[in-house]
Design a protein around this motif. Structure first.
Motif, PDB file in Angstrom:
ATOM      1  N   GLY A 140       1.248  -1.227   0.285  1.00  0.00           N
ATOM      2  CA  GLY A 140      -0.014   0.091  -0.034  1.00  0.00           C
ATOM      3  C   GLY A 140       0.882   1.331  -0.128  1.00  0.00           C
ATOM      4  O   GLY A 140       0.913   2.520  -0.715  1.00  0.00           O
ATOM      5  N   TRP A 141       2.045   1.479   0.974  1.00  0.00           N
ATOM      6  CA  TRP A 141       2.872   2.890   0.476  1.00  0.00           C
ATOM      7  C   TRP A 141       3.596   2.197  -0.808  1.00  0.00           C
ATOM      8  O   TRP A 141       3.187   3.883  -0.726  1.00  0.00           O
ATOM      9  CB  TRP A 141       3.874   1.736   1.500  1.00  0.00           C
ATOM     10  CG  TRP A 141       4.421   3.210   2.175  1.00  0.00           C
ATOM     11  CD1 TRP A 141       4.581   4.074   3.190  1.00  0.00           C
ATOM     12  CD2 TRP A 141       6.054   3.717   1.324  1.00  0.00           C
ATOM     13  NE1 TRP A 141       6.355   4.639   2.353  1.00  0.00           N
ATOM     14  CE2 TRP A 141       6.819   4.101   2.038  1.00  0.00           C
ATOM     15  CE3 TRP A 141       7.035   3.034   0.027  1.00  0.00           C
ATOM     16  CZ2 TRP A 141       8.165   4.554   1.023  1.00  0.00           C
ATOM     17  CZ3 TRP A 141       7.732   2.839  -0.154  1.00  0.00           C
ATOM     18  CH2 TRP A 141       8.795   4.475   0.240  1.00  0.00           C
ATOM     19  N   GLY A 143       1.916   1.602  -3.289  1.00  0.00           N
ATOM     20  CA  GLY A 143       0.944   2.198  -4.415  1.00  0.00           C
ATOM     21  C   GLY A 143       0.561   3.600  -4.449  1.00  0.00           C
ATOM     22  O   GLY A 143       0.373   3.932  -4.497  1.00  0.00           O
ATOM     23  N   GLU A 144       1.007   4.591  -3.277  1.00  0.00           N
ATOM     24  CA  GLU A 144       0.688   5.406  -2.948  1.00  0.00           C
ATOM     25  C   GLU A 144       2.263   6.736  -3.268  1.00  0.00           C
ATOM     26  O   GLU A 144       1.440   7.633  -2.863  1.00  0.00           O
ATOM     27  CB  GLU A 144       0.685   5.816  -1.523  1.00  0.00           C
ATOM     28  CG  GLU A 144      -1.149   5.334  -1.030  1.00  0.00           C
ATOM     29  CD  GLU A 144      -2.073   5.383   0.732  1.00  0.00           C
ATOM     30  OE1 GLU A 144      -0.456   6.055   1.712  1.00  0.00           O
ATOM     31  OE2 GLU A 144      -2.897   4.764   0.741  1.00  0.00           O
ATOM     32  N   ARG A 145       2.690   6.108  -3.327  1.00  0.00           N
ATOM     33  CA  ARG A 145       4.442   7.130  -3.237  1.00  0.00           C
ATOM     34  C   ARG A 145       4.320   6.446  -4.958  1.00  0.00           C
ATOM     35  O   ARG A 145       4.640   6.190  -5.776  1.00  0.00           O
ATOM     36  CB  ARG A 145       5.822   6.426  -2.787  1.00  0.00           C
ATOM     37  CG  ARG A 145       4.900   6.363  -0.812  1.00  0.00           C
ATOM     38  CD  ARG A 145       5.222   7.461  -0.806  1.00  0.00           C
ATOM     39  NE  ARG A 145       6.005   8.509  -0.243  1.00  0.00           N
ATOM     40  CZ  ARG A 145       6.470   8.480   0.735  1.00  0.00           C
ATOM     41  NH1 ARG A 145       6.180   8.166   2.073  1.00  0.00           N
ATOM     42  NH2 ARG A 145       7.550   9.036   0.645  1.00  0.00           N
TER      43      ARG A 145
END
Length: 269
Positions: A140-141, A143-145
Motif C-alpha cells: 500500500g505504501w 502504491g501511494e508513493r
C-alpha cells in the motif's frame, strides 16, 4: 547439486519465465538465447547460500554498444533447486519485466516515466515484488508513493553509462533489522541507499521486503538494443565492481535477514 545441475535449473527457469512474456528462449551452452539477438547470461555464486545468481540480460548479442543489464538475485526454499528456481522467478517478475517493456514499449509490463530531477533520461519501471509477512502494508505504501521521483536527485551522479542504466531497489526487513539498498549497474549507490533508508516505509515487527527494477535510458537511445560492436560478454567491464568490498556488508546483511525470515516462517512463528 553440482555446477552442471545448478546451471540446468537456472536455464530452465529462464526459458519458462520468459515464455510468460511471450518470448521464446532456448538453451545454447552457457547462454539462453532469445528473439532478435537477445540472450541471458549467468554468473553463479554456489558458496553463498545456494540460491544466489547473477543474470545478465543481453540486449543484442555481439554488440558492445548495447549494454548487458546484470542483476543479482536470490531465492528462498528448502532445497538448492527451490532456491535457484525462486531466484529466477524473482528476477523475471521485476528485472526481466522492465527489460521486456523497454524492448517492446507497449505499456504491458512496466511504466514509462519522465523525471524532472533527471533531465535527458527516460525511465522504464517494472512491477514491484513485495514478499514476507503482512505485505499489504508495504504494498500500500508503494502504491501511494512516486518512489523513483523521490530518489531521482540522488541518482543523478550515479548513472555510469551514458546510454542505459539498470537501477535496482531492495528494501524492508523489520523494525531494528532493516535493509535499504539501491544499486546502479550492479554497484551500490550509497547516497541513494541512504535516501531510501530515510523514507517512511512501514517498519513492522515481522519481516517484509520490496524489490523493483528500473531502466534509465538517455533520450535518443531508444535503439540501444541494436547497435553493432564487439561481443559484450567478452568484456570484463560489463559488470563493474558488482561485489566491491564497500557493498559486501549490505549484501551479507540482506541475505542474513532473509534467512531469518525464512526460518521463522518454516517454524510457524
Amino acid at each position: 547439486m553440482d555446477a552442471e545441475q545448478r546451471l540446468a535449473v537456472i536455464q530452465r527457469g529462464v526459458v519458462r519465465e520468459m515464455a510468460r512474456y511471450g518470448r521464446e528462449f532456448t538453451v545454447d551452452g552457457t547462454l539462453v538465447h532469445g528473439p532478435d539477438g537477445t540472450a541471458v547470461a549467468l554468473r553463479e555464486h554456489p558458496g553463498q547460500g545456494g540460491g544466489h545468481v547473477d543474470l545478465g540480460f543481453v540486449l543484442h548479442l555481439g554488440s558492445a554498444e548495447a549494454p548487458v543489464l546484470w542483476d543479482c538475485t536470490a531465492g528462498l526454499g528448502t532445497t538448492e533447486e527451490e532456491k535457484l528456481d525462486s531466484a529466477v522467478r524473482m528476477w523475471a517478475s521485476t528485472t526481466a519485466a522492465a527489460v521486456v517493456e523497454f524492448l517492446e514499449r507497449q505499456g504491458r509490463h512496466g511504466d514509462h516515466l519522465q523525471l524532472p530531477a533527471l533531465p535527458g533520461w527516460q525511465a522504464v519501471q517494472g512491477p514491484a515484488t513485495v514478499f514476507g509477512f503482512r505485505s499489504a502494508q508495504l504494498s500500500g505504501w508503494l502504491g501511494e508513493r512516486e518512489l523513483l521521483a523521490e530518489l531521482a536527485p540522488s541518482l543523478a551522479g550515479e548513472l555510469t553509462d551514458e546510454r542505459l542504466n539498470g537501477v535496482k531497489l531492495f528494501f524492508g526487513g523489520r523494525a531494528g533489522d532493516e535493509v535499504a539498498e539501491v544499486r546502479v549497474n550492479g554497484t551500490v549507490a550509497h547516497e541513494a541507499s541512504r535516501v531510501l533508508g530515510s523514507l517512511d516505509w512501514p517498519r513492522a515487527e515481522r519481516f517484509c521486503w520490496a524489490r523493483l527494477f528500473v531502466l534509465l535510458a538517455a533520450d535518443g537511445q531508444e535503439d540501444a538494443a541494436g547497435r553493432p560492436a564487439e561481443d559484450p560478454l567478452l568484456l570484463p567491464e560489463a559488470y563493474p565492481r558488482a561485489h566491491a568490498p564497500a557493498a559486501a556488508g549490505l549484501v551479507a546483511r540482506r541475505r542474513a535477514a532473509i534467512g531469518r525470515w525464512w526460518r521463522a516462517r518454516r517454524a510457524g512463528s
